[in-house]
Design a protein around this motif. Structure first.
Motif, PDB file in Angstrom:
ATOM      1  N   LEU B 150       0.833  -1.200   0.000  1.00 51.16           N
ATOM      2  CA  LEU B 150       0.000   0.000   0.000  1.00 51.16           C
ATOM      3  C   LEU B 150       0.866   1.248   0.000  1.00 51.16           C
ATOM      4  N   ALA B 151       1.932   1.232   0.820  1.00 52.09           N
ATOM      5  CA  ALA B 151       2.792   2.403   0.918  1.00 52.09           C
ATOM      6  C   ALA B 151       3.409   2.732  -0.432  1.00 52.09           C
ATOM      7  N   ILE B 152       3.927   1.708  -1.097  1.00 48.06           N
ATOM      8  CA  ILE B 152       4.584   1.941  -2.372  1.00 48.06           C
ATOM      9  C   ILE B 152       3.574   2.448  -3.397  1.00 48.06           C
ATOM     10  N   LEU B 153       2.381   1.835  -3.363  1.00 46.40           N
ATOM     11  CA  LEU B 153       1.334   2.238  -4.288  1.00 46.40           C
ATOM     12  C   LEU B 153       0.985   3.713  -4.083  1.00 46.40           C
ATOM     13  N   LEU B 154       0.815   4.092  -2.824  1.00 48.97           N
ATOM     14  CA  LEU B 154       0.451   5.479  -2.534  1.00 48.97           C
ATOM     15  C   LEU B 154       1.588   6.426  -2.912  1.00 48.97           C
ATOM     16  N   ALA B 155       2.823   6.022  -2.616  1.00 54.60           N
ATOM     17  CA  ALA B 155       3.962   6.870  -2.950  1.00 54.60           C
ATOM     18  C   ALA B 155       4.002   7.105  -4.449  1.00 54.60           C
ATOM     19  N   GLY B 156       3.828   6.034  -5.193  1.00 58.48           N
ATOM     20  CA  GLY B 156       3.889   6.164  -6.649  1.00 58.48           C
ATOM     21  C   GLY B 156       2.788   7.055  -7.174  1.00 58.48           C
ATOM     22  N   TRP B 157       1.612   6.918  -6.604  1.00 62.32           N
ATOM     23  CA  TRP B 157       0.503   7.694  -7.133  1.00 62.32           C
ATOM     24  C   TRP B 157       0.590   9.158  -6.713  1.00 62.32           C
ATOM     25  N   SER B 158       0.921   9.373  -5.434  1.00 60.51           N
ATOM     26  CA  SER B 158       0.828  10.740  -4.936  1.00 60.51           C
ATOM     27  C   SER B 158       1.943  11.630  -5.472  1.00 60.51           C
ATOM     28  N   SER B 159       3.023  11.030  -5.979  1.00 57.02           N
ATOM     29  CA  SER B 159       4.113  11.868  -6.480  1.00 57.02           C
ATOM     30  C   SER B 159       3.729  12.605  -7.748  1.00 57.02           C
ATOM     31  N   ASN B 160       2.668  12.140  -8.404  1.00 59.32           N
ATOM     32  CA  ASN B 160       2.241  12.770  -9.639  1.00 59.32           C
ATOM     33  C   ASN B 160       3.366  12.775 -10.676  1.00 59.32           C
ATOM     34  N   ASN B 161       3.977  11.634 -10.827  1.00 60.12           N
ATOM     35  CA  ASN B 161       5.084  11.502 -11.749  1.00 60.12           C
ATOM     36  C   ASN B 161       4.869  10.204 -12.495  1.00 60.12           C
ATOM     37  N   LYS B 162       5.028  10.237 -13.816  1.00 59.01           N
ATOM     38  CA  LYS B 162       4.600   9.039 -14.545  1.00 59.01           C
ATOM     39  C   LYS B 162       5.516   7.854 -14.283  1.00 59.01           C
ATOM     40  N   TYR B 163       6.786   8.102 -14.059  1.00 59.49           N
ATOM     41  CA  TYR B 163       7.672   6.967 -13.760  1.00 59.49           C
ATOM     42  C   TYR B 163       7.276   6.331 -12.440  1.00 59.49           C
ATOM     43  N   ALA B 164       6.967   7.216 -11.490  1.00 59.15           N
ATOM     44  CA  ALA B 164       6.551   6.704 -10.190  1.00 59.15           C
ATOM     45  C   ALA B 164       5.288   5.863 -10.327  1.00 59.15           C
ATOM     46  N   LEU B 165       4.366   6.330 -11.182  1.00 58.32           N
ATOM     47  CA  LEU B 165       3.108   5.612 -11.331  1.00 58.32           C
ATOM     48  C   LEU B 165       3.323   4.263 -12.012  1.00 58.32           C
ATOM     49  N   VAL B 166       4.171   4.274 -13.046  1.00 61.29           N
ATOM     50  CA  VAL B 166       4.471   3.006 -13.717  1.00 61.29           C
ATOM     51  C   VAL B 166       5.047   2.029 -12.712  1.00 61.29           C
ATOM     52  N   SER B 167       5.927   2.547 -11.884  1.00 67.78           N
ATOM     53  CA  SER B 167       6.517   1.693 -10.864  1.00 67.78           C
ATOM     54  C   SER B 167       5.448   1.162  -9.928  1.00 67.78           C
ATOM     55  N   ALA B 168       4.481   2.041  -9.571  1.00 66.63           N
ATOM     56  CA  ALA B 168       3.427   1.595  -8.664  1.00 66.63           C
ATOM     57  C   ALA B 168       2.634   0.464  -9.287  1.00 66.63           C
ATOM     58  N   PHE B 169       2.361   0.575 -10.581  1.00 71.84           N
ATOM     59  CA  PHE B 169       1.642  -0.515 -11.251  1.00 71.84           C
ATOM     60  C   PHE B 169       2.436  -1.805 -11.194  1.00 71.84           C
ATOM     61  N   ARG B 170       3.724  -1.675 -11.443  1.00 74.43           N
ATOM     62  CA  ARG B 170       4.555  -2.876 -11.377  1.00 74.43           C
ATOM     63  C   ARG B 170       4.535  -3.463  -9.987  1.00 74.43           C
ATOM     64  N   VAL B 171       4.537  -2.576  -9.002  1.00 74.71           N
ATOM     65  CA  VAL B 171       4.526  -3.043  -7.626  1.00 74.71           C
ATOM     66  C   VAL B 171       3.314  -3.921  -7.388  1.00 74.71           C
ATOM     67  N   VAL B 172       2.149  -3.412  -7.792  1.00 71.35           N
ATOM     68  CA  VAL B 172       0.942  -4.184  -7.532  1.00 71.35           C
ATOM     69  C   VAL B 172       1.038  -5.518  -8.236  1.00 71.35           C
ATOM     70  N   ALA B 173       1.416  -5.475  -9.499  1.00 71.37           N
ATOM     71  CA  ALA B 173       1.492  -6.717 -10.251  1.00 71.37           C
ATOM     72  C   ALA B 173       2.447  -7.687  -9.575  1.00 71.37           C
ATOM     73  N   GLN B 174       3.607  -7.193  -9.204  1.00 70.18           N
ATOM     74  CA  GLN B 174       4.630  -8.095  -8.681  1.00 70.18           C
ATOM     75  C   GLN B 174       4.342  -8.545  -7.253  1.00 70.18           C
ATOM     76  N   LEU B 175       4.093  -7.569  -6.384  1.00 69.88           N
ATOM     77  CA  LEU B 175       3.964  -7.944  -4.975  1.00 69.88           C
ATOM     78  C   LEU B 175       2.730  -8.804  -4.743  1.00 69.88           C
ATOM     79  N   ILE B 176       1.611  -8.409  -5.349  1.00 74.93           N
ATOM     80  CA  ILE B 176       0.397  -9.199  -5.114  1.00 74.93           C
ATOM     81  C   ILE B 176       0.558 -10.585  -5.699  1.00 74.93           C
ATOM     82  N   SER B 177       1.187 -10.676  -6.863  1.00 72.71           N
ATOM     83  CA  SER B 177       1.345 -11.999  -7.459  1.00 72.71           C
ATOM     84  C   SER B 177       2.226 -12.884  -6.603  1.00 72.71           C
ATOM     85  N   TYR B 178       3.350 -12.339  -6.155  1.00 70.20           N
ATOM     86  CA  TYR B 178       4.285 -13.192  -5.412  1.00 70.20           C
ATOM     87  C   TYR B 178       3.820 -13.472  -4.001  1.00 70.20           C
TER      88      TYR B 178
END
Lengths: 102, 408, 170, 486
Positions: B150-178
């Protein structure tokens, strides 16, 4: 110990907040979140009744677990629907989804 | 109270401390409150303090593996290198991007640190020496970890930066899957020990470390926990060459330091858990006579596993996101499911040995479980081989029309 | 002490809830949802249902809330709209929610006394988590719901994949 | 009752097991077979349903309490199992050609349809709030998916979204009622609940029970689409794939009634709260609003939606008259059961016609039924019969149900309800006549004849024969219904 009625009142308040959200929000995802609040209110009730009833009989906890399961399944299906509908028309505001009226 | 017992150092200190507090005239309720607070502070201090050394250690190790010296300027052998680094980080300006969601932006780092420190609440350092011996310890660990996502997701989203957001998406995909194979493999020690309490799991390993009884689970746990931590080869949430630095790109100063801290703590926390769940935790020779030894055994095991982590980190290249997800869903998840079913059947059929079982009684138990694991591994490798060669043949068939292309 | 903790968790649950239904920004609303769910988990701990508290955190916060945030981000163009998050009938909704709450209060207070003193409940057995597990697998208790729940999850999974999957372009 | 061993418990559960196996088999075969042999999947599903019917028949007349009272098998449960399986089989026949070129994942459709059927059979036998809730939700979640099954069709999407939002809110409300009931009685088992409520002499529980019953009615009312919880129905009926609309209108509704009957007659039979009045009010509103709104519809699916709402109103009268039994054949509850069975054939028949016309004209507007008589006289005649039955004209199927229900109402002195019911029947003639006028008296827009493909023709034939010959063919069911009065 805290009286049972306090928990039930908290649960009632949470339920009514959720109800308000369901009735008043425009966005489908927001409505889903409000429904989650209502389900949580139910669970507070169930667990409180379990605790103050017969803690040896697990009915309340089992019920709460089933509610968790259903909530998860419901959220998954709901969000899948939101994504599908968003693909086809770029909005999940409930008022704008009005192809059918009557 | 039976005086100060050096062999059970930590529990004795606790007793003395409690008695002292009671003599000061505090009521029993306050004493337990103060004790809990002190415990929390101690555990946090341990976690944060260890980071200072693991950072240096890791940098030096990586240096050696890459044929460099690593930090060697500050303090003897460069041991104090982290201190100026931390000072530098903490004194930097805290910048908040103009269009960031300020509230969430500042909550995220705290959540990141909290989620990993909370895990330490249930890790047993020695028999009974732990924050709380929850009867649902293993579940607690999984639950608390979800705050990290959740923290990483929020960090990625709240930064309002597209790289951060892409990373947040990857986080969800990776962390939830594993998380799926992680939990499934975690269930095997729980199953063998018959309890979710962390201390109970360690105690149950008196009859053999679970790494011997369930090596496949250990491997799955190890791999998926590496992915949960987001370390190489699973470090694509912050793949610096693709998405600059990932979810924390906009963070600076103290807040960045917190992410950094959280990540480092997480890295060796996972090792501590692996040690606890599979390598007998505080178990070792003479630990029943001298319980204080448990802390040493535990720390040694933890850092040994941590060493393997670093080793992998320096030698493995990063995976691609689709490979990473394929590997999880098409290999790890099915394997861990099959493993769980097979292990529960095997454990059920052999029956658990008694707590005081002699070696002669234990050997068939070990033999069966280990044998099951070996067979399962062989079958897995065979299936992998068949599927792999089929895929390779298909690829070769597809490649034939273009003989001009060479190389991968 | 228990009262303070109860009030703290209640405030978390209720304030979080209010934020969920009033926040215009959906990601913030979802974060408030996490707060509220966490408060509810705290209430479970107070009720000595530790297992449910952990499951609450794991399932609700770890899965449902993250799923919701993820869906919000995927459909994020609508998040940044300027209009209010509430629809036109929010006044009526507020009135009906308040009336409903008043009715509930009446009903609840009639059935369960509010008084502080003399509250007692039987102690929770030490192995309540184990009892829960056994109840779920007992032929004389809840094994059927347990199995049906797995059917439910399977069908939901199949359904969600069918609905959300992008078009085939084999 | 005596406790059963594991194997003995699985015997009475065999219809559910067969259904589940069939659903998994369809899902698996869909994967294994791929494109080419996908056409066989409906046959596999039908085979599974045939197996289920056989298993159900073996339970004819048995009464078993399973899993410590979570689930029961009794004639009433068997009756609803039969309804669920028949409806599913007919709906599968109707879908075979419907999805041609419209949806990709037909295997999943059949599989989920079987799961929906499973959910209804479970609803029929649930005697524990946990199981009631779980089976209702199983049906709901599968229904959301199946409603939105044609992903590229925006109407289907939209219908699914609305269904989902209404459904989630309704079920959460219902659940809150359940939690209150559990709290006040200390049990989730309906029988135990009845015992506790019966022992509550001072009525100290009645307020909570009243509140809980009203909350529960939101959920149950939603499932049977009773007014005022009906708003979802028209949109969902219009947007959902037509075969699934048919399923919703009969099977899903029957499931709702199964739960409704079981709950009120098991948990609250001694009127610790006056739920009869609540149901009667619900019934009047449902009939009247349903019929009045149906008049204004231009789309046949929407019209049938409102008609189906109105039918729920008639059926609720039967629940109001639950105390009435009339010799071997009859009484309010038997009326409800027979009405549901008759309605199943009639309404599925009507929807079969709708699908045939939809496949030919690509439209569901009532105006496009113009000249149906010329384009296919059989079809027009069949539709006429179905509408006669929906109004309740003898000797068609629904007439039997209506007769039983209204006569019970009169015997018990609910004259008002009976009169409102009859008046509503008259109102309903008006809108059915609207369609008939198009079909018989107006000139067709095109002259191409409409033909029914073989599976649809079979479905039409079965429903038509059953609608006309209900009194002849339904003898065993009538007997079952008279046993089934809980």
């Amino acid at each position: 110990m805290i009286p049972l009625s306090w928990y039930v009142l908290v649960s009632a308040a949470l339920f009514c907040i959720g109800l308000f959200g369901v009735l008043a929000r425009r966005n489908a995802v927001a409505i889903l979140m409000a429904v989650e609040l209502m389900l949580n209110a139910v669970n507070v009730n169930l667990v409180a009744f379990w605790r103050y009833g017969e803690p040896q009989a697990m009915a309340g906890q089992v019920f709460a677990l089933i509610v968790f399961t259903v909530a998860a399944a419901e959220a998954a299906v709901g969000l899948a629907l939101f994504i599908a509908i968003y693909r086809s028309r770029d909005t999940v505001a409930v008022e704008e989804i009005d192809l059918m009226k009557g | 109270m039976n005086g100060f017992d050096i062999s059970n150092l930590f529990l004795s200190i606790g007793q003395v401390w409690t008695e002292w507090l009671l003599q000061l005239g505090l009521s029993a309720g306050w004493v337990s409150f103060v004790n809990k607070l002190a415990g929390a502070v101690l555990v946090t201090a341990f976690a944060v303090g260890t980071v200072v050394f693991t950072i240096v250690g890791e940098r030096k190790l990586i240096g050696r593996i890459q044929d460099r010296l690593g930090p060697n300027r500050v303090g003897p052998f460069g041991l104090l290198q982290t201190v100026p680094d931390v000072l530098k980080l903490l004194t930097k300006e805290i910048i908040t991007p103009a269009n960031a969601d300020k509230v969430l932006y500042s909550i995220a780092p705290m959540l990141a640190v909290a989620s990993v420190i909370l895990i330490w609440g249930v890790v047993p350092f020695a028999n009974g020496v732990m924050g709380v011996d929850l009867d649902i310890g293993a579940l607690y660990f999984v639950a608390v970890s979800s705050f990290g996502t959740l923290a990483i997701l929020l960090a990625g989203w709240s930064s309002n930066n597209k790289y951060a957001l892409v990373s947040a998406f990857r986080v969800v995909a990776q962390l939830i899957s594993y998380e799926v194979p992680l939990v499934l493999s975690l269930l095997v020690p729980v199953l063998l020990a018959g309890t979710m309490s962390m201390n109970g799991i360690v105690q149950a390993q008196a009859q053999g470390w679970f790494v011997i009884l369930a090596p496949i689970s250990m491997l799955i746990f190890f791999i998926s926990s590496t992915a949960e931590v987001g370390r190489s080869p699973f470090d694509l949430l912050e793949a610096d060459s693709e998405i600059v630095a990932g979810y924390n790109i906009e963070y600076s100063g103290m807040r960045f330091a917190m992410f950094f801290l959280g990540e480092w703590i997480h890295a060796f926390t996972i090792c501590g858990l692996t040690a606890t769940l599979f390598f007998g935790g505080w178990r070792g020779p003479f630990v029943d006579q001298v319980p204080a030894l448990g802390v040493i055994y535990f720390l040694v095991k933890m850092f040994a596993i941590y060493f393997v982590h670093i080793w992998i980190r320096t030698t493995m290249p990063r995976l691609r996101i689709d490979h990473l997800l394929d590997f999880n869903w098409k290999f790890l998840v099915p394997l861990s499911l099959v493993n769980l079913i097979v292990m529960s059947l095997a454990a059920r059929l052999t029956g658990m040995p008694r707590a005081d079982a002699a070696l002669g009684e234990l050997l068939p138990y070990w033999g069966v479980l280990l044998g099951v694991n070996v067979v399962l591994a062989a079958v897995t490798l065979y299936v992998l081989g068949v599927v792999g060669s089929r895929i390779r043949r298909r690829q070769e068939a597809a490649r034939e029309p273009e003989p001009a292309v060479t190389g991968p | 002490m228990t009262y303070a903790v109860f009030i703290l968790f209640t405030l978390m649950a209720l304030c979080g809830g209010v934020l969920v239904v009033t926040q215009r920004n959906l990601v913030r609303a979802a974060t408030a949802l996490v707060l509220s769910l966490f408060g509810v988990a705290g209430l479970y701990v107070l009720l000595e249902a530790g297992f449910l508290a952990a499951v609450q955190v794991l399932v609700y916060i770890g899965a449902i809330a993250i799923l919701i945030i993820f869906a919000i981000m995927l459909t994020r163009r609508m998040v940044q709209g300027d209009e209010s998050g509430l629809n036109r009938q929010w006044g009526w909704a507020l009135v009906s929610a308040v009336v409903m709450f008043a009715l509930f209060c009446y009903v609840v207070v009639k059935a369960w006394p509010l008084a502080l003193g003399a509250v007692s409940a039987p102690a929770v057995p030490a192995d309540s988590t184990e009892a829960l597990g056994l109840a779920l697998l007992d032929w004389e208790q809840y094994v059927l719901p347990f199995e049906i729940a797995s059917v439910l999850l399977l069908s939901a999974m199949v359904g969600a994949v069918v609905i959300a999957r992008e078009k085939h372009d084999s | 009752m005596a406790e059963l061993t594991v194997l003995q418990a699985l015997g009475p559960l065999s219809p559910q097991l067969v259904l589940l196996l069939a659903a998994l088999l369809v899902l698996g075969l869909d994967l294994a077979w791929g494109e080419k042999r996908r056409g066989w999947l409906p046959s596999v599903a039908l085979l599974g349903l045939a197996g289920t019917i056989v298993a159900t028949m073996s339970l004819w007349g048995r009464r078993e309490v399973l899993f410590g009272g979570v689930f029961v098998v009794d004639p009433s449960a068997v009756f609803f199992q039969v309804i669920a399986v028949l409806a599913t089989a007919l709906v599968i026949l109707m879908s075979i050609d419907y999805f041609e070129g419209r949806a990709t994942y037909t295997g999943e459709f059949y599989s989920l349809l079987l799961v929906a059927s499973l959910a209804i059979t479970l609803m029929a036998g649930s005697t524990d709030l946990i199981m009631v809730y779980l089976s209702i939700e199983l049906l709901s979640i599968v229904s959301y998916v199946l409603t939105g099954f044609m992903r590229e069709d925006r109407r289907s999407n939209e219908a699914a979204l609305k269904y989902f939002l209404y459904g989630a809110a309704a079920s959460a409300t219902m659940l809150y009622g359940m939690s209150l009931l559990y709290g006040i009685t200390g049990s989730t088992n309906l029988e135990e609940m009845a015992a506790v409520l019966g022992a509550d002499a001072g009525g100290s529980m009645s307020w909570v029970v009243l509140a809980a019953v009203m909350l529960l009615l939101v959920g149950f009312g939603f499932k049977v689409s009773a007014v005022p919880f009906h708003q979802w129905a028209p949109d969902v009926y219009e947007g959902a794939p037509t075969p699934f609309t048919a399923f919703l209108s009969v099977a899903s509704k029957a499931g709702g009634f199964a739960v409704l009957l079981r709950f009120f007659l098991t948990a609250l039979p001694d009127l610790s709260v006056n739920w009869v009045g609540l149901i009667a009010a619900l019934s009047v509103m449902t009939m009247t609003v349903g019929n009045l709104m149906a008049i204004f519809q231009k789309n046949i699916k929407r019209m049938l939606a409102y008609s189906s709402i109105a039918q729920a109103g008639y059926i609720l009268i039967g629940l109001v008259c639950w105390r009435h039994t009339l010799g071997a054949y009859g009484g309010g509850i038997s009326g409800v059961l027979l009405y549901l069975l008759a309605y199943l054939f009639t309404n599925l028949g009507a929807f079969t016609v709708v699908i045939i016309v939809e496949r030919a004209t690509g439209s569901n507007e009532i105006a496009d039924y113009a000249g149906l008589m010329r384009r296919n006289p059989w079809l027009a005649a069949a539709l006429f019969v179905f509408f006669l039955s929906l109004v309740g004209i003898p000797p068609t199927a629904v007439f039997v149900g209506k007769l039983l229900i209204f006569s019970s109402a009169i015997r018990l002195g609910y004259y008002g309800l009976a009169i409102i019911g009859v008046v509503n029947g008259v109102i309903s003639m008006y809108y059915y006549y609207g369609v008939m006028r198009q079909a018989f008296f107006l000139p067709p827009k095109e002259d191409t004849p409409i033909v029914a493909s073989p599976p649809l023709a079979v479905a039409l034939g079965v429903t038509l024969v059953m609608t006309l010959g209900f009194l002849v063919f339904a003898q065993p069911f009538i007997q079952l219904a008279s046993w089934s009065t809980l």
